[in-house]
Design an enzyme around this catalytic site. Structure first.
Site, mmCIF file in Angstrom:
data_model
loop_
_atom_site.group_PDB
_atom_site.id
_atom_site.type_symbol
_atom_site.label_atom_id
_atom_site.label_comp_id
_atom_site.label_asym_id
_atom_site.label_seq_id
_atom_site.Cartn_x
_atom_site.Cartn_y
_atom_site.Cartn_z
ATOM 1 N N LYS A 151 -32.603 -77.574 22.344
ATOM 2 C CA LYS A 151 -31.980 -77.529 23.678
ATOM 3 C C LYS A 151 -31.883 -78.902 24.336
ATOM 4 C CE LYS A 151 -32.055 -72.788 24.847
ATOM 5 N NZ LYS A 151 -33.008 -72.117 23.950
ATOM 6 N N SER A 211 -34.702 -74.121 14.744
ATOM 7 C CA SER A 211 -34.272 -74.532 16.091
ATOM 8 C C SER A 211 -35.408 -74.942 17.014
ATOM 9 C CB SER A 211 -33.450 -73.415 16.736
ATOM 10 O OG SER A 211 -34.180 -72.204 16.755
ATOM 11 N N GLU A 214 -29.753 -72.755 34.842
ATOM 12 C CA GLU A 214 -30.374 -71.448 34.718
ATOM 13 C C GLU A 214 -31.383 -71.516 33.583
ATOM 14 O OE1 GLU A 214 -27.672 -72.339 33.152
ATOM 15 O OE2 GLU A 214 -28.260 -71.810 31.111
HETATM 16 C C1 LIG Z 1 -32.855 -70.935 23.346
HETATM 17 C C2 LIG Z 1 -33.238 -70.960 21.921
HETATM 18 C C3 LIG Z 1 -32.420 -70.366 20.921
HETATM 19 C C4 LIG Z 1 -31.182 -69.582 21.239
HETATM 20 O O1 LIG Z 1 -30.168 -70.277 21.878
HETATM 21 P P1 LIG Z 1 -28.819 -70.688 21.144
HETATM 22 O O2 LIG Z 1 -27.951 -71.165 22.252
HETATM 23 O O3 LIG Z 1 -28.274 -69.467 20.459
HETATM 24 O O4 LIG Z 1 -29.149 -71.744 20.177
HETATM 25 C C5 LIG Z 1 -32.809 -70.487 19.606
HETATM 26 N N1 LIG Z 1 -33.945 -71.135 19.255
HETATM 27 C C6 LIG Z 1 -34.744 -71.702 20.181
HETATM 28 C C7 LIG Z 1 -35.977 -72.400 19.720
HETATM 29 C C8 LIG Z 1 -34.423 -71.642 21.535
HETATM 30 O O5 LIG Z 1 -35.227 -72.210 22.438
#
Ligand SMILES: *Cc1c(COP(=O)(O)O)cnc(C)c1O
Length: 404
Positions: A96, A384, A118
């Protein structure tokens, strides 16, 4: 719309459309602000000075490039050559920050004094608060009252980083209501306030802008795996909430016809409406938060409450570019259950010494599905985020305790 036109065309078009998807479904009062943002963003991204600043901050402050890790033990266990793109090692612990930093730099360039955002689980709020502190911008984060209770550690982090938290008690008192309130704040003063949206959703230009800032994931990963494995992967896999980490991974591979793209949604605890957040695999076309895309709704068009063990995937919509990739068959979307994600989480911990976010564990569980059908292939998974934020949920999870 055909594969050829996707290969030749650049999305979105001038009206912010991805085929029929996307666009701007907003009150008149926001159209001017969105167009100013669109023009400002295009100028910034075409300016080498801005790109140099962004690259320097991504390197020095975020810690990019993030590593690509070959998972020998888990790969052998699943019968594939498994590579992880390590967004869990980026500053604040997830992808993010790429988008939060990019938009905060843009806010500053466009002369904004104040940023509003948000947040649902708090990850985007933390990334935004950190980026604003770093760049000297005032930061207000809208968060549902229910989420403030559920995610107190992130609320404390945001406050330490200097953000003001506004508790949203209207509607669902969760992410959906927080987005509405943040937009309302923005409408009241679009000249000096910048709305820093956290995923590849919302009205044009946000899905495009967020994709541009997150594509650093796929650009780095494509170069890294090409250098190290001397080939492109057979498949690139990411979890899909709003779709920002997935589109960031996918985008630089879209023209590589040999690379399959898999987006993994949250199948939750079952297929009934309300028990999952599997928007593309189970939803239908509709307008949510200013964009025409796929969403989870009942027969009357009412937005559905969703469930996922992972707060970051618990959203009833998805970005319009994913709706197009799905329609064209360029990317395939599948879902895995809470239980499958938690099992994959445990396996990565024990076999590789990496504790993933529960969101990212959905992508891993997707890789396990892929491996069953495609043994011996080269698989790239976007990890992610890191799982430290999820410790309470992981420990409280009891459906398959032996798997964790
Ligand atoms: C917020 C988040 C997501 C999901 O958000 P996307 O916009 O679909 O990428 C996925 N993995 C993590 C670690 C997150 O914090």
């Amino acid at each position: 719309m055909t594969w050829d036109s996707l290969m030749g065309g650049a999305f979105p078009d001038a009206r912010g459309r991805y085929g029929v998807w996307g666009g701007r479904y907003v009150p008149e009062t926001l159209v001017g602000a969105l167009e100013r943002l669109n023009v400002g963003a295009r100028e910034a991204l075409a300016d080498t000075g801005f790109i140099d600043d962004l690259s320097r901050e991504l390197h020095d402050w975020v810690g990019r490039p993030t590593p690509l890790t070959r998972c020998k033990r888990l790969g052998a266990h699943w019968g594939i050559d498994l590579w992880l793109k390590r967004e869990d090692l980026a500053h604040t612990g997830a992808h993010k920050i790429n988008n939060a930093l990019g938009q905060a730099l843009l806010a500053k360039r466009m002369g904004a004094k104040r940023v509003v955002a948000e947040t649902g689980a708090g990850q985007h709020g933390v990334a935004t608060a950190a980026a604003c502190a770093h760049l000297g911008l005032e930061c207000t984060v809208y968060m549902g009252a229910v989420d403030i209770k559920r995610q107190s550690a992130n609320v404390r982090r945001m406050r330490l980083l200097g953000a003001k938290i506004v508790s949203v008690t209207s509607g669902s008192a969760t992410l959906r209501a927080a987005i509405n309130e943040a937009m309302r704040d923005w409408v009241s003063d679009p000249e000096t306030t910048f709305y820093l949206l956290g995923s590849a959703v919302g009205p044009h230009p946000y899905p495009w802008l967020v994709r541009e800032f997150q594509s650093v994931i796929g650009r780095e990963a494509r170069r890294q795996i090409n250098e190290r494995a001397d080939c492109l992967p057979d498949v690139a896999i990411a979890c899909v909430g709003g779709g920002s980490n997935a589109i960031g991974l996918f985008h630089p591979f879209i023209r590589d016809a040999s690379v399959k793209l898999w987006g993994i949604e949250a199948g939750g605890r079952g297929d009934a409406l309300g028990d999952h957040s599997a928007t593309i695999t189970q939803g239908s076309a509709g307008v949510l938060h200013g964009s025409f895309s796929v969403m989870l709704q009942n027969d009357d068009g009412q937005v559905q409450e969703t469930h996922s063990i992972s707060a970051g995937l618990d959203y009833p919509g998805v970005g319009p570019e994913h709706a197009l990739l799905n329609e064209l068959g360029r990317a395939r979307y599948r879902s895995v259950t809470d239980a499958q994600a938690m099992e994959a989480l445990g396996e990565l911990c024990r076999l590789e010494g990496i504790l993933p976010a529960i969101e990212s564990s959905h992508a891993l569980a997707g890789a396990k599905l892929w491996a069953e059908e495609n043994p011996g292939t080269t698989v790239l998974v976007n990890l992610s985020g890191r799982g430290d934020k999820d410790l309470d949920i992981i420990e409280g999870y009891s459906a398959t305790p032996e798997a964790i």
